[in-house]
Design an enzyme around this catalytic site. Sequence first.
Site, PDB file in Angstrom:
ATOM      1  CE  LYS A  49      -3.660  -2.479  -0.255  1.00 36.24           C
ATOM      2  NZ  LYS A  49      -3.210  -3.815   0.092  1.00 36.24           N
ATOM      3  CE1 TYR A 267      -9.387  -9.573   2.089  1.00 31.18           C
ATOM      4  CE2 TYR A 267     -10.665  -9.384   4.112  1.00 31.18           C
ATOM      5  CZ  TYR A 267      -9.642  -8.939   3.294  1.00 31.18           C
ATOM      6  OH  TYR A 267      -8.893  -7.867   3.669  1.00 31.18           O
ATOM      7  CE1 TYR A 293      -5.650  -8.606   0.719  1.00 31.78           C
ATOM      8  CE2 TYR A 293      -4.936  -7.996   2.918  1.00 31.78           C
ATOM      9  CZ  TYR A 293      -5.836  -7.881   1.886  1.00 31.78           C
ATOM     10  OH  TYR A 293      -6.904  -7.057   2.018  1.00 31.78           O
TER      11      TYR A 293
HETATM   12  C1  LIG Z   1      -4.060  -4.975  -0.071  1.00 34.90           C
HETATM   13  C2  LIG Z   1      -3.071  -6.074   0.008  1.00 34.90           C
HETATM   14  C3  LIG Z   1      -2.921  -6.983  -1.054  1.00 34.90           C
HETATM   15  C4  LIG Z   1      -3.786  -6.948  -2.267  1.00 34.90           C
HETATM   16  O1  LIG Z   1      -3.402  -5.936  -3.133  1.00 34.90           O
HETATM   17  P1  LIG Z   1      -4.431  -5.405  -4.229  1.00 34.90           P
HETATM   18  O2  LIG Z   1      -3.684  -4.355  -4.929  1.00 34.90           O
HETATM   19  O3  LIG Z   1      -5.625  -4.898  -3.479  1.00 34.90           O
HETATM   20  O4  LIG Z   1      -4.809  -6.566  -5.078  1.00 34.90           O
HETATM   21  C5  LIG Z   1      -1.942  -7.935  -0.942  1.00 34.90           C
HETATM   22  N1  LIG Z   1      -1.164  -8.037   0.150  1.00 34.90           N
HETATM   23  C6  LIG Z   1      -1.296  -7.200   1.194  1.00 34.90           C
HETATM   24  C7  LIG Z   1      -0.429  -7.397   2.373  1.00 34.90           C
HETATM   25  C8  LIG Z   1      -2.249  -6.187   1.163  1.00 34.90           C
HETATM   26  O5  LIG Z   1      -2.374  -5.369   2.202  1.00 34.90           O
END
Ligand SMILES: *Cc1c(COP(=O)(O)O)cnc(C)c1O
Length: 337
Positions: A49, A267, A293
Amino acid sequence: MSHDQYPRVRFAQTPTPLELMANLSKLLAGPDLYVKRDDLTGLAFGGNKVRQLEYYFGDIMEKGADTVITTGATQSNHARVTAAMASKLGLKCEVQHENRVPDRDDAYYESGNVLLLKLMGVRLHDFPVGEDEHGADAALEDIADRVRREGGNPYVIPLAPTHPPLGALGYVDMIGELLDQALERGLRIDAIVTPSGSASTHGGILVGLRSRESNIPVYGICIRRPADAQRERVLDRARAAARLIQRQDLIHDDDINVDDGYLGPGYGLPDEQLMEAIQLAAGKEALIVDPVYSGKTMAGLIGLVRQGVFEKDQNVVFVHTGGTPALFAYTGIFKDL
Ligand SMILES: *Cc1c(COP(=O)(O)O)cnc(C)c1O
């Protein structure tokens, strides 16, 4: 690249390291596995991010906003990095928490990213639904109206796919960096494995590669939606990202490769493959991956290697997108360790 026209506030510590995962590669006896350490972008625990939000904050500063409003799951990393940039730039921040993951314990609501938001002085709001992106964005407008009535100048960072994916530009940048690193070392990259969520990361990676005439295949590991829905999402977001750099015809159907075999029950919900991946990454490589993630994506990398998708003489890059603080919100799932 032709996206210098977009203002950007620089926060990411780049280039992030590109490292060989020697122990994990040996254990799995497949290709050489590398990790692009985007968990180390800095700023309040980093992650993907940071690169994405540099472009939103470029726009925020240009518009002279004083309050930044955004939305996400309770353990959103996006919300944490938004709050961090707002702190650094002297802006107020309000975050709406969507109720996206059912049946969590106290740590989920109090620790990890939630704790960090509180430390950074964020004003928190609840949104009772988990899967209503447009509803969530509409509720942000209500918050913005209140800020305006109080004399402020709000900026909403929306997440629904009706908006241009400014953040994807951060992953166009990351690819430039990665290809330069590979070139310097004489390393041929044969595949990239990345999480695929809102698809700003996945879409940006594709646009970064194809705009540099690279055909490296990208494996997107689904962390939010089943493959059919995610395929459409990535195609739409990648094309929208390509339009941002005036390259409408860059992305084709067969560029999109998504795998939902590691999504588990959904999720933010764990399964056996996730638990194994988190422990293997930590135990073999001292890499800390999160349950939402990067852990599922690590499970995807391991699964693809075990299925024999890659040749032994290939080099595969895992994009570590961070998410470290969320691990501490999920201590409940590790009770049996
Ligand atoms: C938000 C996030 C993702 C996903 O990324 P997108 O661009 O929304 O597909 C992957 N890994 C982490 C740690 C995240 O915070």
